[in-house]
Design an enzyme around this catalytic site. Structure first.
Site, PDB file in Angstrom:
ATOM      1  CG  HIS A  30      -1.813  -1.120   1.423  1.00 47.29           C
ATOM      2  ND1 HIS A  30      -2.961  -1.304   0.672  1.00 47.29           N
ATOM      3  CD2 HIS A  30      -1.772  -2.161   2.295  1.00 47.29           C
ATOM      4  CE1 HIS A  30      -3.590  -2.401   1.071  1.00 47.29           C
ATOM      5  NE2 HIS A  30      -2.898  -2.944   2.056  1.00 47.29           N
TER       6      HIS A  30
HETATM    7  O1  RIB Z   1      -5.122   0.451   4.558  1.00 50.97           O
HETATM    8  C1  RIB Z   1      -3.724   0.351   4.406  1.00 50.97           C
HETATM    9  C2  RIB Z   1      -3.041   1.406   5.204  1.00 50.97           C
HETATM   10  O2  RIB Z   1      -3.299   1.197   6.584  1.00 50.97           O
HETATM   11  C3  RIB Z   1      -1.503   1.355   5.071  1.00 50.97           C
HETATM   12  O3  RIB Z   1      -0.995   2.649   5.207  1.00 50.97           O
HETATM   13  C4  RIB Z   1      -1.086   0.523   6.235  1.00 50.97           C
HETATM   14  O4  RIB Z   1       0.228   0.858   6.698  1.00 50.97           O
HETATM   15  C5  RIB Z   1      -2.088   0.930   7.270  1.00 50.97           C
HETATM   16  O5  RIB Z   1      -1.634   2.129   7.859  1.00 50.97           O
END
Ligand code: RIB
Ligand code: CA
Length: 312
Positions: free
Chosen positions: A240
């Site tokens: 992500h």
């Molecule tokens: O939904 C994914 C996000 O939430 C990413 O930034 C992960 O590190 C969590 O913070």
């Protein structure tokens, strides 16, 4: 001599945050001007320590780290121990940073840095947006001083903490709504694109092999997430938080559309939902405030990341 791209990273390390930062540290076209920690995946005491120790591991303690908000603007903090462990990195061991703690708080440091770079600083926020909302509130001219605002957060479709909300926005929906109202286009790397930006089971096996410090960190830090997803018969490890950072040097890997985004801050069922008018017959009848990223060339994205990880 190429002009480097200065970027400030606001983060809640966090396993994917850590891997994103480790890759960015090996990108010679990026100049990481500063890192601010926020509570999210784990409590601030852990995310702040993890950010410092990631830099110690990478021998980059020249980069300053600042502590930001320990809780969301109005809501009680929720963290993600099932994925990231209570310490934020599933117990993966990193060298303990011995750099003196910075006195300045995160949003003052971000503003000072933005003024220093006079319109060239990019902001990549990959955790809940509390620090950013506070910075924009205290310094209304800050958005105009930033070259680009990129966030990992939200989702035009899907949700990962509720059926319709993504974790970062859900933790602090009020902050996210404030950031989307800052008057500048926000490049939103939501689940629509980040769930397509994944390492396969084979990629993970490859990165876990061997005796390097990075292989050990990758193996130890990703164990919870991999095990959690295996229970859902999902063998993809979503990177992500790497998406906004990779975009800075390879925008061509990604595609997206401009639209208007609002964040639900009051819904019982829909709290934290990023509502876009991408596909509705009705628009918000407001100027576009976001570019929602929808596609990524996964092969090129993951090959790039693996090249950076191989430099450890
Ligand atoms: O939904 C994914 C996000 O939430 C990413 O930034 C992960 O590190 C969590 O913070
Ligand atoms: Ca994160």
């Amino acid at each position: 001599m190429m002009d480097k791209i200065p970027v400030w990273i606001d983060t809640d390390p966090g396993v994917d945050d850590a891997l994103a930062i480790l890759a960015a540290l090996k990108e010679e076209r990026l100049e990481i001007a500063g890192i601010s920690a926020v509570a999210g995946n784990a409590e601030l005491k852990h995310t702040y320590r993890n950010a410092r120790n990631i830099l110690a591991f990478a021998h980059r303690e020249d980069i300053p780290v600042y502590a930001g908000s320990a809780k969301p603007l109005f809501r009680e903090l929720i963290t993600a121990p099932s994925a990231h462990g209570n310490d934020g990195l599933c117990g993966a061991v990193l060298p303990e940073s011995t750099v003196p703690h910075t006195e300045m708080c995160a949003f003052d440091a971000l503003y000072t840095c933005a003024k220093k770079y006079a319109g060239e600083l990019r902001l990549a926020a990959v955790g809940p947006l509390t620090n950013i909302a506070l910075a924009f509130k205290k310094y209304p001219d800050l958005p105009g001083l930033l070259k680009e605002i990129l966030i990992m957060g939200g989702a035009a479709e899907k949700g990962n903490i509720t059926p319709c909300a993504e974790f970062n926005v859900y933790v602090d929906p009020h902050a996210a709504e404030a950031v989307f109202r800052c008057g500048k286009i926000v490049k939103m790397f939501g689940l629509d694109v980040t769930t397509k930006a994944y390492l396969t089971e084979e990629d993970c096996a490859e990165l876990s092999e061997g005796t390097t410090g990075f292989a050990r960190f990758f193996r130890d830090s990703t164990q919870n997430i991999i095990r959690l997803k295996e229970t859902m018969k999902n063998y993809e490890l979503c990177m992500h938080d790497a998406c906004p950072l990779v975009y800075l040097v390879h925008p061509e890997f990604f595609e997206g559309e401009e639209c208007t985004v609002h964040v639900e801050t009051e819904g019982r069922i829909t709290l934290g939902k990023t509502v876009t008018d991408l596909w509705s017959d009705q628009s918000f009848h407001e100027p576009h405030n976001a570019k929602v990223m929808l596609g990524v060339d996964r092969e090129k994205f993951t090959e790039y990341l693996k090249r950076k990880f191989a430099e450890y």
